[in-house]
Design an enzyme around this catalytic site. Structure first.
Site, short mmCIF file in Angstrom:
data_model
loop_
_atom_site.label_atom_id
_atom_site.label_comp_id
_atom_site.label_asym_id
_atom_site.label_seq_id
_atom_site.Cartn_x
_atom_site.Cartn_y
_atom_site.Cartn_z
N ASP A 13 0.81 -1.22 0.00
CA ASP A 13 0.00 0.00 0.00
C ASP A 13 0.84 1.27 0.00
OD1 ASP A 13 -2.25 -1.73 0.31
OD2 ASP A 13 -1.79 -1.84 2.44
N GLU A 14 2.00 1.22 -0.63
CA GLU A 14 2.89 2.40 -0.66
C GLU A 14 2.48 3.41 -1.71
OE1 GLU A 14 4.03 -0.71 -0.99
OE2 GLU A 14 5.36 -1.18 0.68
N LYS A 16 2.00 2.39 -5.17
CA LYS A 16 2.73 1.98 -6.39
C LYS A 16 1.94 2.28 -7.66
CE LYS A 16 2.94 -2.17 -4.57
NZ LYS A 16 2.70 -2.02 -3.14
N ALA A 39 -3.84 -7.91 -4.00
CA ALA A 39 -3.35 -6.54 -4.23
C ALA A 39 -4.51 -5.62 -4.59
CB ALA A 39 -2.34 -6.54 -5.36
N GLY A 40 -4.34 -4.36 -4.30
CA GLY A 40 -5.32 -3.36 -4.72
C GLY A 40 -4.56 -2.11 -5.11
N HIS A 41 -4.41 -1.88 -6.40
CA HIS A 41 -3.66 -0.71 -6.86
C HIS A 41 -4.64 0.39 -7.24
CE1 HIS A 41 0.14 -3.25 -7.83
NE2 HIS A 41 -0.11 -3.14 -6.55
N THR A 42 -4.56 1.49 -6.49
CA THR A 42 -5.53 2.57 -6.69
C THR A 42 -4.92 3.66 -7.57
OG1 THR A 42 -6.30 2.11 -4.47
CG2 THR A 42 -7.07 4.16 -5.45
N GLN A 223 2.00 -5.92 -3.19
CA GLN A 223 2.33 -6.00 -1.76
C GLN A 223 3.62 -5.22 -1.51
OE1 GLN A 223 1.54 -9.45 -3.23
NE2 GLN A 223 -0.49 -8.63 -2.94
N THR A 300 -9.80 -4.95 0.93
CA THR A 300 -10.70 -5.46 1.97
C THR A 300 -11.42 -4.35 2.75
OG1 THR A 300 -8.87 -5.42 3.53
CG2 THR A 300 -9.25 -7.49 2.36
N GLY A 301 -10.98 -3.11 2.61
CA GLY A 301 -11.59 -2.00 3.35
C GLY A 301 -11.18 -1.98 4.82
N ARG A 302 -10.29 -2.89 5.23
CA ARG A 302 -9.88 -2.93 6.65
C ARG A 302 -9.06 -1.69 7.01
NH1 ARG A 302 -6.74 -8.54 7.06
NH2 ARG A 302 -6.07 -7.89 4.99
N GLY A 412 -0.17 14.03 -3.12
CA GLY A 412 -1.63 13.83 -3.11
C GLY A 412 -1.99 12.67 -4.01
P1 IMP Z 1 -2.61 -12.88 1.70
O1 IMP Z 1 -1.53 -12.63 0.74
O2 IMP Z 1 -3.96 -12.41 1.23
O3 IMP Z 1 -2.67 -14.29 2.21
O4 IMP Z 1 -2.32 -12.00 3.01
C1 IMP Z 1 -1.14 -12.20 3.79
C2 IMP Z 1 -0.76 -10.89 4.49
O5 IMP Z 1 -0.35 -9.95 3.49
C3 IMP Z 1 -1.91 -10.22 5.25
O6 IMP Z 1 -1.37 -9.55 6.38
C4 IMP Z 1 -2.44 -9.20 4.26
O7 IMP Z 1 -3.08 -8.14 4.89
C5 IMP Z 1 -1.16 -8.78 3.58
N1 IMP Z 1 -1.39 -8.32 2.21
C6 IMP Z 1 -1.66 -9.07 1.13
N2 IMP Z 1 -1.79 -8.31 0.04
C7 IMP Z 1 -1.59 -7.04 0.42
C8 IMP Z 1 -1.56 -5.79 -0.27
O8 IMP Z 1 -1.72 -5.70 -1.49
N3 IMP Z 1 -1.31 -4.70 0.51
C9 IMP Z 1 -1.07 -4.79 1.83
N4 IMP Z 1 -1.07 -5.92 2.52
C10 IMP Z 1 -1.33 -7.05 1.81
#
Ligand code: IMP
Length: 425
Positions: A13-14, A16, A39-42, A223, A300-302, A412
């Protein structure tokens, strides 16, 4: 030609996606080499937010080829949703989007296994995104997996059933979790038809041929390095190699083909899910960082855990990746702070160290150096030299400590909110 690499140096979440999107103009191809829909690339442009999970961030540039490499794991359901999103945004990806035939498929039962495995872990759960990433990579290593190229086989359905049965037998020893396997399976097979239409390539030949023909390739990491399965905060990591070495495995190129390595770090630090985080803040400051930085997971919105920037951690990942230049993101989130802390060393058992230990103990203390904040908005700042003095001092101090030039500073979320230093890069 060489492949340049862009990757996150922290726990993901840097930011990228935005930097890939900015740099994309300099390349002919953007390739993902590991990870999957965890992954979630915004990306934000023209006032709209776009989130990608599997498809490379170069897809929004109409002249770019986008490759999902063999190191990526693919869930057809998420993939189809991403394609639908692109259709809605009028993005034409025809002849521009390719998938490696050796990339592994995430089955619905991989997701079910992910959930059951996490439930079995109880309090020590990893905080997985539950996208089936771990079980899919396990099947890859266990030589049971199904790959994109297998879709074309006449006995694909039987192979699918065989793998699913294997998963069902493992599940008998795990806690029961709520999951509509039949429903998800139906969706999965429907989405597979869409995936089938995306051209498949042998990424190793494809990429090497492109390089031979003088094409410029950017490998896009997902990641962050601290989530690398070998070098991250194991076992609280993801299941792939997120570091530069993963590019060779995830695309099929030799190490001598690696060019620039662009490392991205936030001006502070976040982590989502469980596991150690030495500079984490459990107080109002941490809460403020979360609020100012909108630190909630794109997938995940967490809520993300927040803390100060951690230099020993960054020095470790700069070393592992061979970073040649740094990008500092979300510096504007620090606008409101009177003082900024920078983690400079760890205190473990009364001893000061700058090395990331085998296991980060719960009682590890971080030693900080404090810098003055700039306490003003950066909205009007359009060039690096126009940064307020204290912001310059902060950036310069990080650069000096880390020993790698900071070539870009993001102020920003928008595409245009980026200060570059062309004299360096
Ligand atoms: P998994 O890869 O979904 O099994 O998650 C393993 C760990 O990596 C968990 O702590 C996730 O929250 C974290 N994680 C996986 N993908 C991402 C990402 O794209 N950004 C930040 N954390 C991630």
């Amino acid at each position: 030609m060489n492949i340049d690499v862009i990757l996150g140096l922290q726990w993901g979440d840097e930011g990228k996606g935005k930097i890939v999107d900015y740099l994309a103009d300099r390349y002919d191809v953007v390739a993902r080499f590991q990870g999957g829909p965890n992954a979630g690339h915004t990306l934000v442009f023209d006032g709209k937010k776009h989130v990608l999970h599997t498809i490379p961030s170069g897809v929004f540039r109409s002249n770019l080829i986008n490759l999902v490499g063999n190191g990526v794991v693919i869930d057809p359901i998420t993939f189809e949703k991403e394609l639908n999103g692109l259709d809605k945004a009028d993005v034409d990806y025809d002849h521009r989007l390719f998938i490696a035939e050796k990339a592994h498929l995430i089955l619905p039962s991989h997701r079910l296994l992910d959930a059951a495995n996490e439930a079995a872990k109880g309090k020590s759960k990893i905080g997985s995104t539950l996208r089936g990433i771990g079980p899919t990579y396990m099947d890859r290593t266990g030589r049971n997996g199904l790959r994109i190229g297998d879709i074309n086989r006449v006995d694909f359905k039987e192979r699918y059933q065989k793998l699913k049965q294997k998963h069902l037998s493992i599940l008998t020893s795990l806690p029961k979790v709520d999951f509509d396997l039949d429903g998800e399976e139906q969706k999965w097979f429907a989405s597979l038809e869409r995936l089938r239409k995306i051209p498949q390539v042998s990424s190793e030949y494809y990429v090497n041929r492109l390089l031979k023909n003088g094409k410029r390739i950017l490998a896009e990491g997902a990641q962050g390095s601290m989530l690398d399965v070998d070098f991250g905060t194991y076992p609280y990591v993801t299941s792939s190699n997120t570091v530069t070495a993963g590019v060779c495995i995830g695309l099929g190129v030799s190490p001598d083909k690696i060019g620039e390595v662009i490392g991205i770090t936030k001006a502070y630090c976040t982590r989502v899910g469980g596991g150690p985080f030495p500079s984490e803040l459990h107080d109002d400051v941490g809460e403020l960082l979360r609020k100012e930085g909108h630190e909630f997971g794109a997938t995940t919105g967490r809520p993300r855990r927040c803390g100060w920037i951690d230099l020993p951690q960054l020095k470790y990942t700069i070393m592992l990746n061979g970073v040649t230049q740094l990008v500092l993101t979300k510096i504007d989130v620090l606008n409101i702070f009177k003082e900024l802390n920078v983690g400079v060393s760890y205190q473990i058992d009364g001893k000061e160290t700058e090395e990331v230990p085998f296991e980060i103990p719960n009682d590890l203390k971080m030693n900080y150096k404090t810098y003055k904040g700039w306490e003003q908005s950066l909205v009007e700042v359009k060039t690096f030299d126009a940064l307020p003095n204290n912001a310059r001092l902060y950036v310069d101090a990080l650069e000096k400590e880390l020993g790698v030039p900071i070539t870009m500073v993001s102020t920003g979320p928008d595409r245009v909110e980026l200060l570059t230093r062309p004299s360096v890069y």
